[in-house]
Motif scaffolding. Structure first.
Motif, mmCIF file in Angstrom:
data_model
loop_
_atom_site.group_PDB
_atom_site.id
_atom_site.type_symbol
_atom_site.label_atom_id
_atom_site.label_comp_id
_atom_site.label_asym_id
_atom_site.label_seq_id
_atom_site.Cartn_x
_atom_site.Cartn_y
_atom_site.Cartn_z
ATOM 1 N N ASP A 213 19.983 28.332 44.530
ATOM 2 C CA ASP A 213 20.594 29.879 44.933
ATOM 3 C C ASP A 213 20.063 30.800 43.504
ATOM 4 O OD1 ASP A 213 21.345 28.675 47.302
ATOM 5 O OD2 ASP A 213 23.362 27.870 46.487
ATOM 6 N N VAL A 214 20.544 30.404 42.552
ATOM 7 C CA VAL A 214 20.436 31.295 41.471
ATOM 8 C C VAL A 214 18.976 31.765 41.154
ATOM 9 C CG1 VAL A 214 20.402 31.690 38.850
ATOM 10 C CG2 VAL A 214 22.290 30.324 40.020
ATOM 11 N N CYS A 215 18.038 30.686 41.282
ATOM 12 C CA CYS A 215 16.306 31.331 41.194
ATOM 13 C C CYS A 215 16.095 32.388 42.432
ATOM 14 C CB CYS A 215 15.788 30.077 41.357
ATOM 15 S SG CYS A 215 15.480 29.069 39.976
ATOM 16 N N ILE A 216 16.641 32.142 43.495
ATOM 17 C CA ILE A 216 16.576 32.972 44.777
ATOM 18 C C ILE A 216 17.195 34.473 44.358
ATOM 19 C CG2 ILE A 216 16.715 33.225 47.183
ATOM 20 C CD1 ILE A 216 16.717 30.336 47.514
ATOM 21 N N ALA A 217 18.271 34.217 44.063
ATOM 22 C CA ALA A 217 18.977 35.446 43.798
ATOM 23 C C ALA A 217 18.366 36.481 42.777
ATOM 24 C CB ALA A 217 20.609 35.156 43.401
ATOM 25 N N GLN A 218 18.042 35.508 41.783
ATOM 26 C CA GLN A 218 17.322 36.506 40.586
ATOM 27 C C GLN A 218 15.958 36.441 40.825
ATOM 28 O OE1 GLN A 218 18.495 33.953 37.004
ATOM 29 N NE2 GLN A 218 20.750 34.912 36.968
ATOM 30 N N ARG A 219 15.483 36.262 42.035
ATOM 31 C CA ARG A 219 14.023 36.499 42.055
ATOM 32 C C ARG A 219 12.952 35.797 41.480
ATOM 33 N NH1 ARG A 219 12.598 41.033 45.060
ATOM 34 N NH2 ARG A 219 10.851 41.391 43.401
ATOM 35 N N ASP A 220 13.464 34.666 41.044
ATOM 36 C CA ASP A 220 12.822 33.540 40.101
ATOM 37 C C ASP A 220 11.982 32.828 41.185
ATOM 38 O OD1 ASP A 220 11.274 32.031 38.291
ATOM 39 O OD2 ASP A 220 13.163 31.212 37.647
ATOM 40 N N PHE A 221 11.078 33.079 42.011
ATOM 41 C CA PHE A 221 10.306 32.387 42.835
ATOM 42 C C PHE A 221 9.542 31.359 42.336
ATOM 43 C CE2 PHE A 221 9.899 37.132 44.646
ATOM 44 C CZ PHE A 221 11.406 36.926 45.312
ATOM 45 N N GLU A 222 8.871 31.467 41.151
ATOM 46 C CA GLU A 222 8.207 30.398 40.731
ATOM 47 C C GLU A 222 9.116 29.186 40.104
ATOM 48 O OE1 GLU A 222 5.997 34.262 40.134
ATOM 49 O OE2 GLU A 222 8.026 33.478 39.954
ATOM 50 N N GLY A 223 9.976 29.656 39.572
ATOM 51 C CA GLY A 223 11.245 28.641 39.421
ATOM 52 C C GLY A 223 11.760 27.718 40.342
ATOM 53 N N LEU A 258 14.358 30.876 50.770
ATOM 54 C CA LEU A 258 13.287 31.371 49.898
ATOM 55 C C LEU A 258 12.095 31.922 50.653
ATOM 56 C CD1 LEU A 258 12.177 31.587 47.040
ATOM 57 C CD2 LEU A 258 11.360 29.060 47.436
ATOM 58 N N THR A 259 11.797 31.220 51.731
ATOM 59 C CA THR A 259 10.975 31.722 52.694
ATOM 60 C C THR A 259 11.130 33.054 53.278
ATOM 61 O OG1 THR A 259 10.220 29.391 53.298
ATOM 62 C CG2 THR A 259 9.335 31.294 54.584
ATOM 63 N N ASP A 260 12.273 33.334 53.537
ATOM 64 C CA ASP A 260 12.626 34.669 54.014
ATOM 65 C C ASP A 260 12.628 35.682 53.109
ATOM 66 O OD1 ASP A 260 13.331 33.668 56.532
ATOM 67 O OD2 ASP A 260 15.635 33.364 56.207
ATOM 68 N N VAL A 261 13.003 35.300 51.633
ATOM 69 C CA VAL A 261 12.849 36.358 50.852
ATOM 70 C C VAL A 261 11.330 36.786 50.571
ATOM 71 C CG1 VAL A 261 13.217 36.944 48.049
ATOM 72 C CG2 VAL A 261 15.215 35.300 49.605
ATOM 73 N N LEU A 262 10.585 35.668 50.466
ATOM 74 C CA LEU A 262 9.175 35.894 50.151
ATOM 75 C C LEU A 262 8.575 36.814 51.338
ATOM 76 C CD1 LEU A 262 8.306 32.431 48.879
ATOM 77 C CD2 LEU A 262 8.234 34.818 47.311
ATOM 78 N N VAL A 263 8.913 36.466 52.527
ATOM 79 C CA VAL A 263 8.496 37.164 53.627
ATOM 80 C C VAL A 263 8.905 38.580 53.663
ATOM 81 C CG1 VAL A 263 8.746 37.529 56.209
ATOM 82 C CG2 VAL A 263 8.400 35.222 55.448
ATOM 83 N N GLN A 285 3.479 31.723 45.973
ATOM 84 C CA GLN A 285 4.786 30.884 46.202
ATOM 85 C C GLN A 285 4.667 30.538 47.730
ATOM 86 O OE1 GLN A 285 5.843 29.715 43.604
ATOM 87 N NE2 GLN A 285 4.418 31.315 42.587
ATOM 88 N N LEU A 286 4.337 31.232 48.608
ATOM 89 C CA LEU A 286 4.300 31.025 50.095
ATOM 90 C C LEU A 286 3.244 29.926 50.410
ATOM 91 C CD1 LEU A 286 5.031 34.133 52.179
ATOM 92 C CD2 LEU A 286 6.138 32.217 52.185
ATOM 93 N N ILE A 287 2.151 29.780 49.582
ATOM 94 C CA ILE A 287 1.080 29.001 49.674
ATOM 95 C C ILE A 287 1.377 27.516 49.118
ATOM 96 C CG2 ILE A 287 -1.117 28.348 48.907
ATOM 97 C CD1 ILE A 287 -2.076 31.275 48.933
ATOM 98 N N ARG A 288 2.179 27.828 47.858
ATOM 99 C CA ARG A 288 2.534 26.405 47.365
ATOM 100 C C ARG A 288 3.858 25.774 48.432
ATOM 101 N NH1 ARG A 288 4.887 27.487 41.570
ATOM 102 N NH2 ARG A 288 5.189 25.379 41.776
ATOM 103 N N LEU A 289 4.758 26.627 49.057
ATOM 104 C CA LEU A 289 5.469 26.086 50.114
ATOM 105 C C LEU A 289 4.769 25.414 51.399
ATOM 106 C CD1 LEU A 289 8.327 28.682 49.750
ATOM 107 C CD2 LEU A 289 8.281 26.294 49.017
#
Length: 592
Positions: A213-223, A258-263, A285-289
């Motif tokens: 949740d923290v990573c998503i909120a802080q836009r740390d997609f790689e983390g 996370l997918t929604d944020v990346l989209v 990151q989408l490719i990694r998912l």
């Protein structure tokens, strides 16, 4: 702000104290929630739910830091309720939002006077900023939020541990069978499936949902993706028990977030500045998912919107050719950058390349629409249209650097407009030639000055007529009709511009246009020879006919063959079929 008077829920209590404490908590919660309109159905009472902390806050806009509204926040042991104050009703509130603590992250906002005593709540897909009454209350909010989240996580951890404990097998009835003892010994050697327990009590696993949740909120997609990879690697060879399924369900919800944020990061609604590289982070990151297809689709949609925006922002000013230079530079540079970035991002996904080719064709159609609107719809001259098409072709060839050849696409998209331009200009030449023919007097040209004669010589030389001097006379006279000279210059100019526009699909259109233009002049000369009775004028007409058939037509044939790469049989037949009238100098009659 007020902290609910309640003992730590994890300290041991006597049964009587525990019951009284639980009843007091729920009574406090019920009393407060009665003051909030619209939350009764959304927040059903449950035995384990109680109020931890509550107080007034002021909400601010996250972008402009402008005050939005006053709110009252109720922190419970598993969620946070935000309510807005009702006007003219002191102590009464209306439901605004409810956030489970599992998906909530709290971030301190540094004081930046006059903005101070603020903290931020992050919950996908939004974030909200609140201001406390003073620094002390802000500190209390931050501490109690973190403490309650920790307690919630600890409670969840203990629940999972309890569920993961092996259940004791029921004691079988004693058997008098002497062989049962041997069977029991054999069964003891084989571990049961229930005995193979997956250890989910590790600290990083317990904190994983919150960390995501923290990573998503802080836009740390790689983390976030790193955490998911770590979990997948840990569970790869583990059995799928019920606790694992529950953990997976929680994690899958975060994956969807996370997918929604990346989209959203790749959506055209986001800023299109920064070029194709700006999308690399979200795409990778989408490719990694495992979302390569979606990443490809969104990347190309983003780039299409960026190209379209760049074309729309071009200012149409000055000469058309200048605008076309800018248009080609913007479009083909964007296409080249997109192709290179696509090759970098999707290097291991060969299946995506067909999508790129389809996208490139669609983008080329968008480019040609803007190009044709400016060049052909505005009825520019053929020479301007030819220069513009030449510029577009040259830019298109740059794509061969990366092995992409779209020349055939630009030809296919432009062929209709170029055909129309050629036929339109052909009609203009034919009308002009017919008009001059109607006023024909069959007189020699007197250019009056040597400078004018020199200029005409140079013009005819540039047209490919190398023997023009044999048609010049004394002083500034030219032994040709103005009509024939004008026709020669106009026809050769048409041919030169048409060859700049030429590609195989236009072969017959160009050839038929040339034949139509030449026939107008040839038929006029032949008609004049048949009708003219004056021997002197007839000789002059025959001289013009000779220039037309023996000089101009061969030059047209030669230049056409050079430009196209093969001879034109129709032009050869036209010249060979023509027969000059033989005129007896002693007679006024002509023999055809």
């Amino acid at each position: 702000a007020r902290r609910a008077a309640a003992a730590d829920p994890y300290l041991p209590l006597s049964a009587k104290d525990a019951a009284a404490n639980e009843e007091g908590r729920q009574r406090t919660l019920t009393t407060l929630l009665e003051k909030v309109e619209g939350c009764r159905d959304l927040l059903p009472e449950s035995p384990g739910k109680y109020l931890v902390y509550n107080g007034d806050l002021v909400e601010y806009d996250a972008d402009h830091m402008a005050q939005i509204q006053r709110v009252h926040a109720f922190l419970m042991n598993d969620c946070l309720l935000v309510a807005t104050a009702l006007p003219n009703r002191r102590g009464a509130y209306r439901y605004d939002a409810l956030y489970p603590l599992d998906g909530l992250a709290v971030v301190n906002v540094k004081d930046n006077p006059p903005m101070k005593d603020m903290f931020k709540l992050l919950m996908f897909p939004e974030s909200r900023i609140f201001q406390a009454e003073n620094a002390k209350i802000k500190k209390e909010w931050l501490e109690v939020l973190e403490e309650t989240k920790r307690n919630r996580a600890l409670s969840e951890k203990r629940r999972l541990e309890q569920e993961a404990l092996p259940r004791p097998a029921p004691t079988p009835p004693e058997s008098t069978n002497p062989f049962d003892e041997d069977e029991d010994e054999e069964e003891e050697d084989e571990p049961s499936a229930e005995e193979e327990v997956v250890d989910l009590s590790l600290e990083w696993i317990q904190e994983l949902p919150e960390d995501l949740d923290v990573c998503i909120a802080q836009r740390d997609f790689e983390g976030a993706v790193d955490l998911l990879d770590k979990l997948n690697e840990y569970l790869a060879d583990k059995p799928v028990s019920q606790p694992v399924k529950e953990l997976r369900a929680k994690v899958d919800e975060r994956v969807r977030q996370l997918t929604d944020v990346l989209v959203f990061e790749l959506s055209p609604d986001r800023s299109l500045r920064g070029g194709p590289r700006a999308t690399r982070r979200a795409v990778s990151q989408l490719i990694r998912l495992g979302q390569s297809t979606k990443a490809c689709e969104l990347f190309l949609k983003n780039r299409a919107a960026a190209v379209q925006t760049a074309i729309r922002q071009l200012r149409i000013e000055g000469a058309t050719l200048l605008y076309i230079h800018k248009l080609c530079h913007v479009f083909f540079t964007s296409l080249l950058e997109t192709a290179r970035e696509f090759e970098t991002d999707f290097a291991g996904n060969n299946g995506c390349y067909s999508a790129f080719v389809v996208w490139a064709r669609s983008s080329m159609r968008m480019f040609v629409d803007a190009f044709s609107k400016q060049v052909f719809d505005s009825k520019e001259s053929l020479s301007t249209a030819a220069e513009c098409v030449k510029v577009a072709k040259e830019h298109c060839k740059q794509l061969s650097e990366i092995g992409l050849d779209l020349t055939f696409i630009i030809h296919a998209l432009l062929v209709k407009d170029i055909k129309g331009a050629l036929q339109s200009y052909k009609d203009i030449i034919i009308e002009a030639t017919k008009h001059r023919n109607s006023e024909e007097m069959w007189r020699k040209m007197n250019l009056m000055t040597p400078e004018a004669l020199g200029k005409l010589r140079e013009e005819m030389r540039s047209c490919g007529v190398g023997n023009f001097d044999q048609y010049t006379g004394d002083d500034c006279w030219v032994n040709l009709s103005y009509t024939v000279v004008a026709f020669t210059k106009q026809t050769m100019a048409f041919l030169e511009e048409a060859l700049k526009l030429y590609f195989p699909e236009l072969h017959m259109v160009l050839l038929e246009s040339l034949v139509e233009i030449i026939l107008v002049a040839v038929q006029h000369v032949d008609y004049s020879l048949r009708c003219e009775q004056d021997p002197e004028k007839k000789a002059f007409i025959r001289q013009n006919a000779s220039f037309l058939y023996e000089t101009v037509l061969p030059v047209v044939e030669k230049r056409f063959e050079e430009g196209v790469g093969k001879p034109a049989k129709q032009l050869q037949d036209l010249r060979n079929a023509s027969r000059l009238m033989r005129v007896n100098p002693e007679s006024t009659t002509s023999v055809v």
